[in-house]
Design a protein around this motif. Structure first.
Motif, PDB file in Angstrom:
ATOM      1  N   MET A 666       0.844  -1.189   0.000  1.00  0.00           N
ATOM      2  CA  MET A 666       0.000   0.000   0.000  1.00  0.00           C
ATOM      3  C   MET A 666       0.880   1.240   0.000  1.00  0.00           C
ATOM      4  O   MET A 666       1.412   1.636   1.030  1.00  0.00           O
ATOM      5  N   ASP A 667       1.075   1.838  -1.135  1.00  0.00           N
ATOM      6  CA  ASP A 667       1.870   3.054  -1.296  1.00  0.00           C
ATOM      7  C   ASP A 667       1.258   3.854  -2.434  1.00  0.00           C
ATOM      8  O   ASP A 667       1.280   3.429  -3.595  1.00  0.00           O
ATOM      9  N   ASP A 668       0.693   5.017  -2.074  1.00  0.00           N
ATOM     10  CA  ASP A 668       0.019   5.829  -3.080  1.00  0.00           C
ATOM     11  C   ASP A 668       0.981   6.682  -3.883  1.00  0.00           C
ATOM     12  O   ASP A 668       0.552   7.428  -4.768  1.00  0.00           O
ATOM     13  N   SER A 669       2.266   6.629  -3.544  1.00  0.00           N
ATOM     14  CA  SER A 669       3.204   7.515  -4.231  1.00  0.00           C
ATOM     15  C   SER A 669       3.648   6.953  -5.581  1.00  0.00           C
ATOM     16  O   SER A 669       4.173   7.710  -6.403  1.00  0.00           O
ATOM     17  N   ARG A 670       3.482   5.651  -5.826  1.00  0.00           N
ATOM     18  CA  ARG A 670       3.931   5.058  -7.089  1.00  0.00           C
ATOM     19  C   ARG A 670       2.984   3.940  -7.491  1.00  0.00           C
ATOM     20  O   ARG A 670       2.239   3.408  -6.669  1.00  0.00           O
ATOM     21  N   TYR A 671       3.025   3.581  -8.763  1.00  0.00           N
ATOM     22  CA  TYR A 671       2.295   2.414  -9.238  1.00  0.00           C
ATOM     23  C   TYR A 671       3.021   1.158  -8.775  1.00  0.00           C
ATOM     24  O   TYR A 671       4.253   1.062  -8.868  1.00  0.00           O
ATOM     25  N   THR A 672       2.254   0.200  -8.287  1.00  0.00           N
ATOM     26  CA  THR A 672       2.825  -1.044  -7.780  1.00  0.00           C
ATOM     27  C   THR A 672       2.582  -2.162  -8.786  1.00  0.00           C
ATOM     28  O   THR A 672       1.441  -2.393  -9.208  1.00  0.00           O
ATOM     29  N   GLY A 694      10.338   4.158 -12.457  1.00  0.00           N
ATOM     30  CA  GLY A 694       9.585   4.785 -11.383  1.00  0.00           C
ATOM     31  C   GLY A 694       8.507   3.924 -10.783  1.00  0.00           C
ATOM     32  O   GLY A 694       7.700   4.421  -9.977  1.00  0.00           O
ATOM     33  N   TYR A 695       8.420   2.641 -11.129  1.00  0.00           N
ATOM     34  CA  TYR A 695       7.403   1.763 -10.562  1.00  0.00           C
ATOM     35  C   TYR A 695       7.940   1.094  -9.305  1.00  0.00           C
ATOM     36  O   TYR A 695       9.142   0.900  -9.137  1.00  0.00           O
ATOM     37  N   ARG A 696       7.011   0.701  -8.416  1.00  0.00           N
ATOM     38  CA  ARG A 696       7.350  -0.133  -7.267  1.00  0.00           C
ATOM     39  C   ARG A 696       7.109  -1.592  -7.660  1.00  0.00           C
ATOM     40  O   ARG A 696       6.052  -1.917  -8.199  1.00  0.00           O
ATOM     41  N   VAL A 697       8.076  -2.448  -7.396  1.00  0.00           N
ATOM     42  CA  VAL A 697       8.019  -3.832  -7.856  1.00  0.00           C
ATOM     43  C   VAL A 697       7.935  -4.758  -6.653  1.00  0.00           C
ATOM     44  O   VAL A 697       8.726  -4.662  -5.720  1.00  0.00           O
ATOM     45  N   LEU A 698       6.943  -5.653  -6.684  1.00  0.00           N
ATOM     46  CA  LEU A 698       6.826  -6.741  -5.724  1.00  0.00           C
ATOM     47  C   LEU A 698       6.972  -8.060  -6.472  1.00  0.00           C
ATOM     48  O   LEU A 698       6.513  -8.185  -7.608  1.00  0.00           O
ATOM     49  N   ARG A 699       7.586  -9.035  -5.837  1.00  0.00           N
ATOM     50  CA  ARG A 699       7.801 -10.327  -6.479  1.00  0.00           C
ATOM     51  C   ARG A 699       7.186 -11.429  -5.630  1.00  0.00           C
ATOM     52  O   ARG A 699       7.287 -11.418  -4.399  1.00  0.00           O
ATOM     53  N   SER A 700       6.534 -12.380  -6.305  1.00  0.00           N
ATOM     54  CA  SER A 700       5.972 -13.545  -5.635  1.00  0.00           C
ATOM     55  C   SER A 700       6.324 -14.784  -6.452  1.00  0.00           C
ATOM     56  O   SER A 700       6.153 -14.801  -7.667  1.00  0.00           O
ATOM     57  N   PRO A 701       6.813 -15.841  -5.811  1.00  0.00           N
ATOM     58  CA  PRO A 701       7.176 -17.050  -6.559  1.00  0.00           C
ATOM     59  C   PRO A 701       6.001 -18.000  -6.800  1.00  0.00           C
ATOM     60  O   PRO A 701       6.155 -18.978  -7.522  1.00  0.00           O
ATOM     61  N   PRO A 835      -4.978  11.126 -14.017  1.00  0.00           N
ATOM     62  CA  PRO A 835      -3.609  10.981 -14.530  1.00  0.00           C
ATOM     63  C   PRO A 835      -3.575  11.096 -16.053  1.00  0.00           C
ATOM     64  O   PRO A 835      -4.275  10.374 -16.756  1.00  0.00           O
ATOM     65  N   PRO A 836      -2.805  12.022 -16.587  1.00  0.00           N
ATOM     66  CA  PRO A 836      -2.722  12.199 -18.041  1.00  0.00           C
ATOM     67  C   PRO A 836      -1.776  11.195 -18.674  1.00  0.00           C
ATOM     68  O   PRO A 836      -0.922  10.602 -18.003  1.00  0.00           O
ATOM     69  N   ASP A 837      -1.936  11.018 -19.978  1.00  0.00           N
ATOM     70  CA  ASP A 837      -0.989  10.203 -20.744  1.00  0.00           C
ATOM     71  C   ASP A 837       0.186  11.031 -21.226  1.00  0.00           C
ATOM     72  O   ASP A 837       1.224  10.478 -21.600  1.00  0.00           O
ATOM     73  N   LEU A 838       0.012  12.345 -21.229  1.00  0.00           N
ATOM     74  CA  LEU A 838       1.077  13.253 -21.673  1.00  0.00           C
ATOM     75  C   LEU A 838       0.817  14.611 -21.042  1.00  0.00           C
ATOM     76  O   LEU A 838      -0.336  15.044 -20.899  1.00  0.00           O
ATOM     77  N   ILE A 839       1.906  15.281 -20.630  1.00  0.00           N
ATOM     78  CA  ILE A 839       1.814  16.639 -20.091  1.00  0.00           C
ATOM     79  C   ILE A 839       2.619  17.561 -21.001  1.00  0.00           C
ATOM     80  O   ILE A 839       3.798  17.279 -21.296  1.00  0.00           O
ATOM     81  N   VAL A 840       1.957  18.645 -21.437  1.00  0.00           N
ATOM     82  CA  VAL A 840       2.648  19.720 -22.159  1.00  0.00           C
ATOM     83  C   VAL A 840       2.780  20.860 -21.159  1.00  0.00           C
ATOM     84  O   VAL A 840       1.766  21.455 -20.751  1.00  0.00           O
ATOM     85  N   LEU A 841       4.010  21.179 -20.757  1.00  0.00           N
ATOM     86  CA  LEU A 841       4.240  22.044 -19.600  1.00  0.00           C
ATOM     87  C   LEU A 841       5.074  23.261 -19.969  1.00  0.00           C
ATOM     88  O   LEU A 841       6.128  23.140 -20.609  1.00  0.00           O
ATOM     89  N   ASP A 842       4.566  24.420 -19.562  1.00  0.00           N
ATOM     90  CA  ASP A 842       5.359  25.639 -19.632  1.00  0.00           C
ATOM     91  C   ASP A 842       6.122  25.787 -18.321  1.00  0.00           C
ATOM     92  O   ASP A 842       5.673  25.313 -17.273  1.00  0.00           O
ATOM     93  N   VAL A 843       7.260  26.443 -18.337  1.00  0.00           N
ATOM     94  CA  VAL A 843       8.079  26.579 -17.137  1.00  0.00           C
ATOM     95  C   VAL A 843       7.628  27.749 -16.289  1.00  0.00           C
ATOM     96  O   VAL A 843       7.469  27.639 -15.064  1.00  0.00           O
ATOM     97  N   GLY A 844       7.405  28.900 -16.877  1.00  0.00           N
ATOM     98  CA  GLY A 844       7.047  30.082 -16.122  1.00  0.00           C
ATOM     99  C   GLY A 844       5.570  30.088 -15.791  1.00  0.00           C
ATOM    100  O   GLY A 844       4.738  30.548 -16.591  1.00  0.00           O
ATOM    101  N   GLY A 860       5.200  11.214  -6.633  1.00  0.00           N
ATOM    102  CA  GLY A 860       4.018  10.368  -6.696  1.00  0.00           C
ATOM    103  C   GLY A 860       4.012   9.482  -7.918  1.00  0.00           C
ATOM    104  O   GLY A 860       5.045   9.221  -8.553  1.00  0.00           O
ATOM    105  N   LYS A 861       2.824   9.018  -8.284  1.00  0.00           N
ATOM    106  CA  LYS A 861       2.694   8.085  -9.393  1.00  0.00           C
ATOM    107  C   LYS A 861       2.928   8.743 -10.745  1.00  0.00           C
ATOM    108  O   LYS A 861       3.046   8.055 -11.753  1.00  0.00           O
ATOM    109  N   GLY A 862       2.966  10.062 -10.774  1.00  0.00           N
ATOM    110  CA  GLY A 862       3.190  10.737 -12.044  1.00  0.00           C
ATOM    111  C   GLY A 862       4.627  10.818 -12.470  1.00  0.00           C
ATOM    112  O   GLY A 862       4.944  11.472 -13.475  1.00  0.00           O
ATOM    113  N   ARG A 863       5.530  10.137 -11.730  1.00  0.00           N
ATOM    114  CA  ARG A 863       6.952  10.250 -12.058  1.00  0.00           C
ATOM    115  C   ARG A 863       7.297   9.643 -13.420  1.00  0.00           C
ATOM    116  O   ARG A 863       8.312   9.987 -14.009  1.00  0.00           O
ATOM    117  N   GLY A 864       6.458   8.730 -13.932  1.00  0.00           N
ATOM    118  CA  GLY A 864       6.744   8.118 -15.231  1.00  0.00           C
ATOM    119  C   GLY A 864       5.937   8.699 -16.369  1.00  0.00           C
ATOM    120  O   GLY A 864       5.982   8.183 -17.502  1.00  0.00           O
TER     121      GLY A 864
END
Length: 927
Positions: A666-672, A694-701, A835-844, A860-864
């Motif tokens: 349970m971590d809302d900051s990234r996609y698991t 930027g994803y959080r990875v869990l492994r199960s055998p 959550p967008p699929d693409l961000i067009v961002l101005d700096v100022g 957060g989850k928008g890092r990727g």
């Protein structure tokens, strides 16, 4: 009154000393009787030993013994030797041990002599028996010869054999035996007696030699020699004792003479100083009179001083309370009466702690007061603290309490100063509210100023001349610095006022470090400093995630600023024996001198040197970090040596066992992403690839463990390895589709594609990726699985409405859905909501500029999320590194054509435009 020394006193003193010297000269006589007795016993021992040896010789020569048997004599000598172990008292212990060693040697010699005597007696007895047998055989042999000359000659020869054997002369015995053999030659009947005679003769000769050898050995080491050595040793030791006694008497005599001379000299000096003493007595009487007058004056001044002190005590606005060693009140000034609303008469004798301290006082503060009032407290050392005090009417008030032990003789006494700080607290509250209000009122116009300066610098209003461009950039940079300073002041004010609330939750240590590195990576790249993390096995901590990242960011950014190029900054995290996770930030900078470490965590503090000032900063970062860590129950500590870098450490409580799974899922900051595979190589490949994105990875055998993880908190995507995709794997996916919580869970399959399998499992999956898979294809499928259904969504962030309208029209022609934000705060809110699929961002941008928007989305989850930075300003390489999320393109408004912009949009949407029509249908089938 005159003081005189009479002649009689001097004579008596001198006579006593002379008598003492005489006694010393005579000395204490040694006890001669003890010495004579011991010496006599030694001589008797020597004489008795010599007599024993003489009796032995007499016995060998066939003479009568002078004493008794040798065995009785030896027993008597042993008894005498035992008595001699009582040494004279005049010998010291060391010399007694020496004499004892010699006495032991005598006893050993006596034992050896006793053994030799026994052996000699035994040899004598055998020799006597052999001789008798030899005489008998000789007589028998002679009788067998005819009477006359042969018999007489045989008797003479046998006598010669006996005489030679007794004398030990072997040649004589050989000659006699040879003559006897010649005499009996030709007579066989005499050959056997002759041979037996010869055998016995030689045996007697051998026994005689043994007797002689034993006797020589006995005479070579007689006990009498050891007795003589014992006497000699004792006499030497006695002479040494006499010499020591003599030396001691001489030393005593010399010391007595010196004592006499010293006493006589003192007496003569006393006699000479008698008159001077009389004069001194007169002078002393005069000075006593003067001192008495001065003392009276001083007493009057002391009374005046006491009156002044009493006036000060009475007029002091602070309560002044005197306490005894038991904490009971001895003095209670009027100010204390007013503060506590208690008359002095009722306060005296009462216990100060129960009277003055409120029930709300913390246990550690109450213990501090008790320690300050202990009898072993350091005199003059003041203890000052702020706490709640109690009035007699039950009301409480904030007070500043100062306690110290008074320097005085006798029982411990304490003075307590009580100051009512109600007004000060109110002033501080008003001041803090004023600072907060001013800070907020300043931040709003500063944000607008920064946005406007950003537009000017970006060329929105036209290209500026280079000097003006530099001025605008300087103004914007300093505006941003001022905004950061205001933010730091607000954070610090919240912490000090207790208004900062921590959102404690399980935080994975490795994720916090990774988020920190994401925020400072651009800074590290610019400074050419490598970042390295060691957090294996650290697990999770219970902390406020954002504040923990803030602390790590402050520490790591400081380490980067003060690290040389091509060096390394390490962040380590490990569990310790106390069940805590210890964080360490290690740099290779110049180090921190010991005398400057106390200033590190102060407000607005920087080390005073040109090098550190050139690094910039507000001087609040470490103070804020220390306050945050203290609110978590820890404290930042620093270890450093000049020239060897610095290490900042702090500890946070580790998450208890059993809570780790929750913190990982349970971590809302990234996609698991939950990867179910038994292939460790594939698992490592996926972990590295997905973590980098930027994803959080869990492994199960196994599916069973995967179900447990999903029960705790459902992941965003499930990735299945078809290596174990038999009937149980399909059943696992079907069970997920039957559960309401996991019905919409996206599932990606990694396997070789076959028509039968595809037709069987396609309704259960979102996508199927061939294995071995292409990383780009896999990431595209993963992104498609995570995103919400519908058209490709593009978030356009620009403060200029006309620019947003143009961009919207261009992007919508491609088939994407657009939504707009005119400032940074709105952009962050929209990105989190949809959550967008693409961000067009101005700096100022107003509110939050592009740099701040990117920093927030990175946490957060928008890092990727793919990003197009579309700005009118020229971006440096550092700016471009900071303005990066997922796949990022940096475009300049004045230099980018419409085709180039739309081409970048198509590239970053990467297939989502083609799926906009059939996506809802596929999602419906998958469900």
């Amino acid at each position: 009154m005159k003081t005189l020394l009479s002649k009689r006193s001097v004579v008596l003193a001198a006579g006593a000393l002379v008598l003492l010297c005489v006694l010393f000269v005579l000395g204490r006589p040694m006890r001669a009787a003890e010495h004579d007795s011991y010496r006599t016993r030694l001589r008797q021992l020597r004489v008795k030993s010599a007599e024993l040896e003489q009796d032995t010789l007499r016995t060998h020569l066939g003479l009568p013994q002078a004493q008794g048997s040798s065995r009785e004599t030896v027993a008597e000598l042993r008894l005498r030797a035992a008595e001699l172990r009582h040494f004279p008292s005049l010998l010291p212990e060391q010399e007694q041990r020496t004499l004892g060693a010699v006495l032991d040697a005598y006893v050993r010699a006596l034992v050896d002599e006793e053994l030799l005597l026994a052996r000699l007696q035994e040899q004598e007895e055998r020799r006597t028996g052999t001789r008798s047998d030899l005489e008998r055989r000789a007589a028998t042999l002679a009788e067998q010869l005819p009477p006359g000359e042969p018999r007489g000659r045989a008797q003479a020869l046998t006598s010669a054999v006996l005489a030679g054997a007794d004398a030990g002369r072997e040649s004589q015995v050989d000659e006699a035996l040879a003559s006897l053999a010649a005499l009996t030659a030709g007579k066989p009947e005499l050959e056997a007696p002759r041979a037996e005679l010869e055998t016995q003769a030689r045996a007697l000769l051998t026994q005689e030699r043994e007797v002689d050898a034993t006797l020589r050995q006995l005479m070579a080491h007689p006990a009498s020699l050891e007795a003589e050595r014992l006497i000699t040793t004792y006499l030497q030791l006695y002479e040494g004792a006499l010499a020591r006694t003599e030396r001691f008497r001489i030393i005593l005599f010399a010391f007595s003479l010196l004592l006499v001379a010293f006493v006589l000299m003192v007496l003569m000096r006393l006699a000479r100083t008698g008159a001077a003493l009389d004069a001194l007595n007169a002078e002393l009487e005069r000075r006593v009179e003067e001192r008495t007058s001065a003392l009276a004056t001083a007493n009057a001044e002391l009374r005046e001083s006491e009156d002044r002190k009493a006036a000060i005590l009475e007029s002091s606005l602070d309560g002044i309370i005197s306490l005894d060693e038991g904490g009971r009140i001895l003095e209670f000034n009027p100010a204390a009466e007013h503060i506590f609303r208690l008359p002095r008469a009722q306060a005296l004798g009462r216990d100060f702690l129960s009277l003055a301290l409120a029930a709300t006082v913390k246990a550690e503060q109450r213990e501090t007061v008790r320690r300050a009032l202990r009898a072993d407290a350091t005199p003059g050392h003041a203890t000052r603290l702020e706490l709640s005090c109690l009035r007699i009417d039950g009301s409480t008030f904030p007070a500043e309490l100062t306690l110290l032990r008074v320097r005085s003789d006798g029982p411990a006494r304490f003075t307590t100063y009580v100051r009512d700080i109600t007004e000060r607290r109110e002033v501080e509250r008003l001041k803090n509210e004023f600072i907060s209000t001013v800070s907020h009122e300043l931040r709003t116009p500063l944000t607008s100023i920064r946005g406007s300066l950003g537009l000017l610098e970006g060329g929105v209003l036209g290209e500026l001349p280079p000097p003006a461009q530099d001025m605008v950039r300087i103004a914007r940079t300093n505006t941003e610095r001022l905004i950061r300073l205001i933010n730091d002041i607000l954070d610090l004010e919240k912490m000090e006022s207790g208004k900062l609330e921590l959102k404690l939750q399980p935080v994975e240590v490795s994720d916090a470090i990774e988020a920190t590195f994401s925020g400072v990576q651009a800074m590290a790249d610019t400074a050419r400093v490598k970042l390295h993390a060691e957090a294996v096995g650290a697990g999770a901590v219970r902390a406020d995630r954002d504040r923990l990242i803030q602390v790590l960011t402050n520490l790591v950014s400081n380490a980067i600023k003060f690290s040389p190029q091509d060096s390394q900054v390490e962040v380590r995290a490990a569990r310790d024996a106390r069940g805590q996770v210890r964080f360490s930030v290690v740099d290779q900078g110049p180090g921190i001198p010991l005398e400057k470490r106390d200033r590190l965590f102060g407000k607005f503090q920087q080390l005073d040197s040109s090098d550190t000032r050139s690094k910039g900063g507000t001087g609040l970062g470490l103070a804020i970090s220390q306050a945050i860590v203290e609110q978590h129950g820890g404290r930042i500590e620093v270890q450093s040596e000049p020239g060897q870098g610095a290490t900042f450490t702090f500890s946070l409580p580790a998450l208890r066992a059993g809570s780790g799974v929750v913190s990982r899922v349970m971590d809302d900051s990234r996609y698991t992403i939950l990867v179910v595979t038994t292939d460790s190589e594939l698992s490592g490949l996926l972990r590295g690839l997905l973590t980098h994105e930027g994803y959080r990875v869990l492994r199960s055998p196994s599916p069973e463990e995967a179900e447990k993880l999903i029960e705790v908190g459902a992941p965003d995507v499930l990735v299945l390895d078809a290596q174990w995709m038999d009937g149980s794997g399909l059943d696992f996916v079907r069970r997920l589709r039957e559960e309401p919580r996991t019905r919409e869970l996206p599932v990606l399959m990694l396997a070789g594609r076959s028509p039968q399998e595809e037709g069987l499992v396609k309704p259960l999956l979102v996508d199927w990726v061939d294995k071995p898979f292409d990383e780009t294809r896999f990431l595209q499928a993963l992104r498609y699985a995570i995103r919400r259904p519908g058209q490709a969504r593009v978030l356009i962030v620009d403060d200029d409405a006309a620019t947003r309208q143009v961009l919207r029209a261009q992007v919508e022609r491609l088939g994407a859905a657009c939504y707009e934000a005119e400032d940074g705060e709105s952009a962050v809110a929209m990105a989190r909501l949809t959550p967008p699929d693409l961000i067009v961002l101005d700096v100022g941008l107003p509110q939050l500029d592009g740099f701040e928007v990117v920093d927030i989305l990175r946490q957060g989850k928008g890092r990727g999320t793919p990003l197009i930075v579309f700005t009118g300003r020229e971006l440096s390489s550092l700016d471009q590194n900071q303005l990066t999320l997922g796949i990022t393109r940096h475009l300049t408004k004045a230099r980018t054509s419409e085709d180039e912009l739309l081409s970048s949009v198509r590239e970053l949407l990467n297939g989502l435009l083609a799926r906009r029509d059939d996506e809802p249908k596929q999602r419906k089938e998958a469900s």
